[in-house]
Design a protein around this motif. Structure first.
Motif, PDB file in Angstrom:
ATOM      1  N   SER A  29     -63.619   1.948  14.133  1.00 28.02           N
ATOM      2  CA  SER A  29     -62.944   2.806  15.114  1.00 28.02           C
ATOM      3  C   SER A  29     -61.572   3.259  14.640  1.00 28.02           C
ATOM      4  N   SER A  30     -60.885   2.445  13.878  1.00 32.71           N
ATOM      5  CA  SER A  30     -59.544   2.815  13.422  1.00 32.71           C
ATOM      6  C   SER A  30     -59.549   3.497  12.060  1.00 32.71           C
ATOM      7  N   SER A  31     -60.703   3.684  11.460  1.00 32.83           N
ATOM      8  CA  SER A  31     -60.754   4.250  10.103  1.00 32.83           C
ATOM      9  C   SER A  31     -61.600   5.514  10.002  1.00 32.83           C
ATOM     10  N   ASP A  32     -61.697   6.256  11.062  1.00 31.49           N
ATOM     11  CA  ASP A  32     -62.459   7.516  11.046  1.00 31.49           C
ATOM     12  C   ASP A  32     -63.938   7.328  10.742  1.00 31.49           C
ATOM     13  N   GLY A  33     -64.537   6.292  11.270  1.00 28.08           N
ATOM     14  CA  GLY A  33     -65.962   6.054  11.075  1.00 28.08           C
ATOM     15  C   GLY A  33     -66.835   7.157  11.650  1.00 28.08           C
ATOM     16  N   GLU A  89     -79.744  18.217  16.967  1.00 22.69           N
ATOM     17  CA  GLU A  89     -80.703  17.750  17.988  1.00 22.69           C
ATOM     18  C   GLU A  89     -81.803  16.855  17.426  1.00 22.69           C
ATOM     19  N   ASN A  90     -81.984  16.834  16.127  1.00 24.50           N
ATOM     20  CA  ASN A  90     -83.004  15.974  15.513  1.00 24.50           C
ATOM     21  C   ASN A  90     -82.482  14.580  15.159  1.00 24.50           C
ATOM     22  N   ASP A  91     -81.189  14.363  15.341  1.00 23.82           N
ATOM     23  CA  ASP A  91     -80.556  13.114  14.947  1.00 23.82           C
ATOM     24  C   ASP A  91     -80.422  12.141  16.113  1.00 23.82           C
ATOM     25  N   THR A  92     -80.261  10.868  15.759  1.00 19.65           N
ATOM     26  CA  THR A  92     -79.993   9.814  16.736  1.00 19.65           C
ATOM     27  C   THR A  92     -78.715   9.106  16.312  1.00 19.65           C
ATOM     28  N   LEU A  93     -77.789   8.974  17.249  1.00 20.76           N
ATOM     29  CA  LEU A  93     -76.533   8.279  17.012  1.00 20.76           C
ATOM     30  C   LEU A  93     -76.446   7.130  18.015  1.00 20.76           C
ATOM     31  N   ILE A  94     -76.325   5.911  17.495  1.00 25.82           N
ATOM     32  CA  ILE A  94     -76.241   4.730  18.358  1.00 25.82           C
ATOM     33  C   ILE A  94     -74.936   4.018  18.030  1.00 25.82           C
ATOM     34  N   LEU A  95     -74.093   3.886  19.033  1.00 27.25           N
ATOM     35  CA  LEU A  95     -72.776   3.298  18.855  1.00 27.25           C
ATOM     36  C   LEU A  95     -72.740   1.909  19.485  1.00 27.25           C
ATOM     37  N   PHE A  96     -72.338   0.927  18.705  1.00 26.31           N
ATOM     38  CA  PHE A  96     -72.231  -0.459  19.151  1.00 26.31           C
ATOM     39  C   PHE A  96     -70.748  -0.802  19.263  1.00 26.31           C
ATOM     40  N   TYR A  97     -70.339  -1.360  20.409  1.00 26.79           N
ATOM     41  CA  TYR A  97     -68.922  -1.638  20.601  1.00 26.79           C
ATOM     42  C   TYR A  97     -68.731  -2.895  21.449  1.00 26.79           C
ATOM     43  N   SER A  98     -67.480  -3.347  21.498  1.00 26.15           N
ATOM     44  CA  SER A  98     -67.131  -4.510  22.313  1.00 26.15           C
ATOM     45  C   SER A  98     -65.930  -4.156  23.184  1.00 26.15           C
ATOM     46  N   GLN A  99     -65.475  -5.120  23.964  1.00 29.97           N
ATOM     47  CA  GLN A  99     -64.353  -4.887  24.857  1.00 29.97           C
ATOM     48  C   GLN A  99     -63.064  -4.574  24.096  1.00 29.97           C
ATOM     49  N   CYS A 100     -62.987  -4.896  22.830  1.00 27.86           N
ATOM     50  CA  CYS A 100     -61.754  -4.637  22.075  1.00 27.86           C
ATOM     51  C   CYS A 100     -61.640  -3.193  21.594  1.00 27.86           C
ATOM     52  N   CYS A 101     -62.687  -2.390  21.722  1.00 28.09           N
ATOM     53  CA  CYS A 101     -62.603  -0.977  21.315  1.00 28.09           C
ATOM     54  C   CYS A 101     -63.540  -0.140  22.180  1.00 28.09           C
ATOM     55  N   GLU A 102     -63.143   0.066  23.407  1.00 24.74           N
ATOM     56  CA  GLU A 102     -64.008   0.763  24.360  1.00 24.74           C
ATOM     57  C   GLU A 102     -63.766   2.270  24.442  1.00 24.74           C
ATOM     58  N   LYS A 103     -62.779   2.796  23.746  1.00 25.48           N
ATOM     59  CA  LYS A 103     -62.453   4.212  23.863  1.00 25.48           C
ATOM     60  C   LYS A 103     -62.814   4.974  22.597  1.00 25.48           C
ATOM     61  N   ILE A 104     -63.433   6.129  22.816  1.00 23.69           N
ATOM     62  CA  ILE A 104     -63.755   7.045  21.725  1.00 23.69           C
ATOM     63  C   ILE A 104     -62.900   8.286  21.944  1.00 23.69           C
TER      64      ILE A 104
END
Length: 144
Positions: free
Chosen positions: A12-16, A25-40
């Motif tokens: 999250s802090s390194s431009d991932g 529209e053909n892609d799938t993006l799945i984001l995994f996060y915890s309480q320490c980084c809840e904002k995008i």
């Protein structure tokens, strides 16, 4: 078609999410996060919505060492068994190389390629499907 699993806690802090504007529209993006980084950042959310990719998020239910990594590894396995052939994990964690290695030793997962990249842009450049060539060329031109 790209399937991208993001270890957001790790990048999250390194431009991932750099390169999210190249998703479609053909892609799938799945984001995994915890309480320490809840904002995008809002700009990333806007680009994800514009891309019309399938977008899912999973929040870590219980904290613990490498807990988020286990979520990602399990999801990667599920996707491979469901027929996904090109999966990218966005993380700076070197341990995900083991996930890639494991898919190579399983005969029933022949053809499954799991790559680890530092951001979405690098993941998309590493794809080898013919339909991804235009996108790869766009990214290469931008980075020149």
């Amino acid at each position: 078609m790209a399937t991208i699993l993001v270890d957001y806690e790790n990048v999250s802090s390194s431009d991932g999410l750099k390169g999210v504007e190249y998703l479609n529209e053909n892609d799938t993006l799945i984001l995994f996060y915890s309480q320490c980084c809840e904002k995008i950042r809002a700009e990333y959310i806007d680009m994800i919505e514009k891309s019309q990719c399938e977008f899912r998020t999973y929040k870590l239910a219980r904290t613990g060492k490498n807990a988020l990594d286990f979520y990602i590894a399990v999801e990667c396995g599920i996707l491979a068994v469901q027929g996904e052939r090109q999966i990218s994990i966005i993380s700076k964690d070197k341990g995900f190389g083991a996930v890639s290695d494991f898919t190579k030793i399983r005969e029933d997962l022949e053809g499954v390629v799991v790559r680890v990249a530092s951001n979405i842009e690098n993941a998309l450049v590493s794809l080898n499907a013919l339909e991804d060539e235009v996108r790869k060329n766009q990214i290469r031109e931008k980075t020149r």
